[in-house]
Motif scaffolding. Structure first.
Motif, short mmCIF file in Angstrom:
data_model
loop_
_atom_site.label_atom_id
_atom_site.label_comp_id
_atom_site.label_asym_id
_atom_site.label_seq_id
_atom_site.Cartn_x
_atom_site.Cartn_y
_atom_site.Cartn_z
N PHE A 96 0.62 -1.47 -0.17
CA PHE A 96 0.18 -0.61 -0.36
C PHE A 96 0.90 1.53 -0.22
CE2 PHE A 96 -0.05 -1.84 3.54
CZ PHE A 96 -0.64 -1.54 5.06
N THR A 99 -1.44 3.40 -1.68
CA THR A 99 -2.97 3.34 -1.64
C THR A 99 -3.50 3.52 0.07
OG1 THR A 99 -5.26 2.36 -2.33
CG2 THR A 99 -3.15 1.42 -1.68
N ALA A 101 -6.22 2.63 0.43
CA ALA A 101 -7.53 2.24 0.17
C ALA A 101 -7.09 1.26 1.71
CB ALA A 101 -7.92 1.30 -0.90
N LYS A 102 -8.13 0.98 2.77
CA LYS A 102 -8.64 -0.17 3.38
C LYS A 102 -9.83 -0.50 4.00
CE LYS A 102 -8.28 -0.28 8.57
NZ LYS A 102 -6.70 -1.30 9.35
N TYR A 104 -7.69 -2.77 1.12
CA TYR A 104 -7.42 -2.45 0.57
C TYR A 104 -6.99 -4.57 -0.51
CZ TYR A 104 -3.21 -2.53 -3.29
OH TYR A 104 -2.75 -3.13 -4.58
N ILE A 188 -6.00 -5.99 4.19
CA ILE A 188 -6.19 -6.40 3.05
C ILE A 188 -7.12 -7.36 2.84
CG2 ILE A 188 -4.69 -8.33 1.28
CD1 ILE A 188 -2.22 -6.37 3.33
N HIS A 223 -9.19 -3.39 -5.61
CA HIS A 223 -7.70 -2.11 -6.10
C HIS A 223 -6.52 -2.93 -6.72
CE1 HIS A 223 -9.74 -0.88 -2.58
NE2 HIS A 223 -10.11 0.03 -2.85
N GLU A 224 -6.85 -4.09 -6.76
CA GLU A 224 -6.43 -5.01 -7.31
C GLU A 224 -6.52 -6.20 -8.28
OE1 GLU A 224 -1.70 -5.05 -5.81
OE2 GLU A 224 -1.53 -6.74 -6.28
#
Ligand code: GDP
Length: 304
Positions: A96, A99, A101-102, A104, A188, A223-224
């Motif tokens: 991360f 990013t 994002a949480k 992710y 994650i 996100h991925e």
């Protein structure tokens, strides 16, 4: 260390051939370049990328007046480094770094047998040990073995797993895993998906349904989208990359089993051809044998 060991076969095969190609040659001529072309292609760099590399070397040989064949190593190393840099501009130190994002959310795709489950297990371990809270989602519900194996990994790594068993709706597993990730404050969430390539439309529909459903929980998830490819399968890996990039927005690659092959050039070719960064490489079966791809370390290890 394990990267050097993992790339040993590729390196040995490549340089013994390269050594033979330049042996007794006083300069880099067309014959040497033809040999180099063959060597790159047999290392599974891929035709397109090989021709690109050869062209660049040709240009430099004439421009910079490289005359000795022994300098070819240096030239090749520089050109491969540059090529990898074009597609792997930022080596990802941590998942991360770029990013906020949480959690992710990583959706993992790829055909059966490429090492998808193992890669997820190794990733979970890596993240967990780095102090991150991980949740796994067993959305490859078409294979009992996949669900069971992922459960084993979850146990081994000591992270929670969401599983509804075999033949359940993969999208519902993905939804619950992402939901649990949010509710439990996870960093994650890693979702396994089925690797069937029956028809392109099937694959596309299934992956987009999984995405759509997880987006009900987190609008910008996943996100991925990590595509796992078996590095020892050469041209098949290229074909799979083509199919999956058509079916969904793959934005990261994991290339596995590089330890068992002399065809590690696939790392160079695939990232170049598909313009997707290689994020992880698998260099063995043990939990620590998944490495965050570092292009400099990769090239250094090949040219050591
Ligand atoms: P999946 O069907 O894609 O989920 O594949 P698995 O994760 O079950 O892996 C298939 C086989 O490949 C297993 O025996 C793994 O141990 C092996 N494997 C996975 N990654 C690597 C790797 O980087 N190197 C080696 N040598 N074996 C690997």
């Amino acid at each position: 260390e394990s990267l050097d060991k993992g790339l040993e076969k590729t390196k040995d095969s490549f340089f013994s051939k390269l050594g033979k190609a330049v042996m007794g040659k006083s300069k880099v001529d067309d014959e040497v370049l033809d040999e180099l072309e063959d060597i790159l292609i047999t290392s599974d760099v891929g035709v397109e990328t090989t021709l690109k590399i050869i062209k660049r070397i040709e240009e430099r040989v004439s421009r910079d007046k490289y005359t000795t064949a022994s300098e070819l190593d240096k030239l090749l190393k520089e050109e491969i480094t540059k090529l990898l840099a074009e597609n792997n501009a930022q080596d990802i130190k941590s998942f991360f770094t770029n990013t906020a994002a949480k959690p992710y959310v990583i959706m993992v795709v790829g055909v059966n047998g490429v090492g998808k489950t193992t890669t997820i297990g190794k990733l979970a371990s890596k993240f967990h040990r780095a102090g991150n809270k991980v949740v796994l989602g067993a959305a490859d519900t078409f294979r009992a073995a996949a669900v069971d194996q992922l459960k084993l990994w979850a146990e081994r790594v000591n992270v929670p797993i969401v599983s509804h068993g075999m033949n359940t709706d993969p999208a519902s597993v993905a939804y619950d895993a992402v939901k649990q990730g949010v509710d439990s404050g996870a960093d994650i969430v890693i979702i396994d998906t089925a690797g069937r390539l029956h028809t392109k439309v099937n694959l596309m529909n299934e992956l987009s349904k999984i995405k759509r459903v997880m987006q009900k929980v987190i609008p910008d998830a996943p996100h991925e989208i990590l595509l796992v490819l078996d590095g020892s399968t050469g041209q098949n890996a290229f074909i799979q990359a083509k199919e999956f990039t058509r079916a969904t927005e793959v934005n990261a690659l994991a290339i596995t089993k590089l330890d068992g092959t002399a065809k590690g050039g696939v790392v160079i070719g695939i990232s170049d051809q598909f313009k997707i960064p290689v994020k992880y490489i698998g260099v063995g079966e043990k939990v620590d044998d998944l490495q965050i791809f570092n292009r400099q370390a990769f090239v250094d290890s090949l040219f050591k």
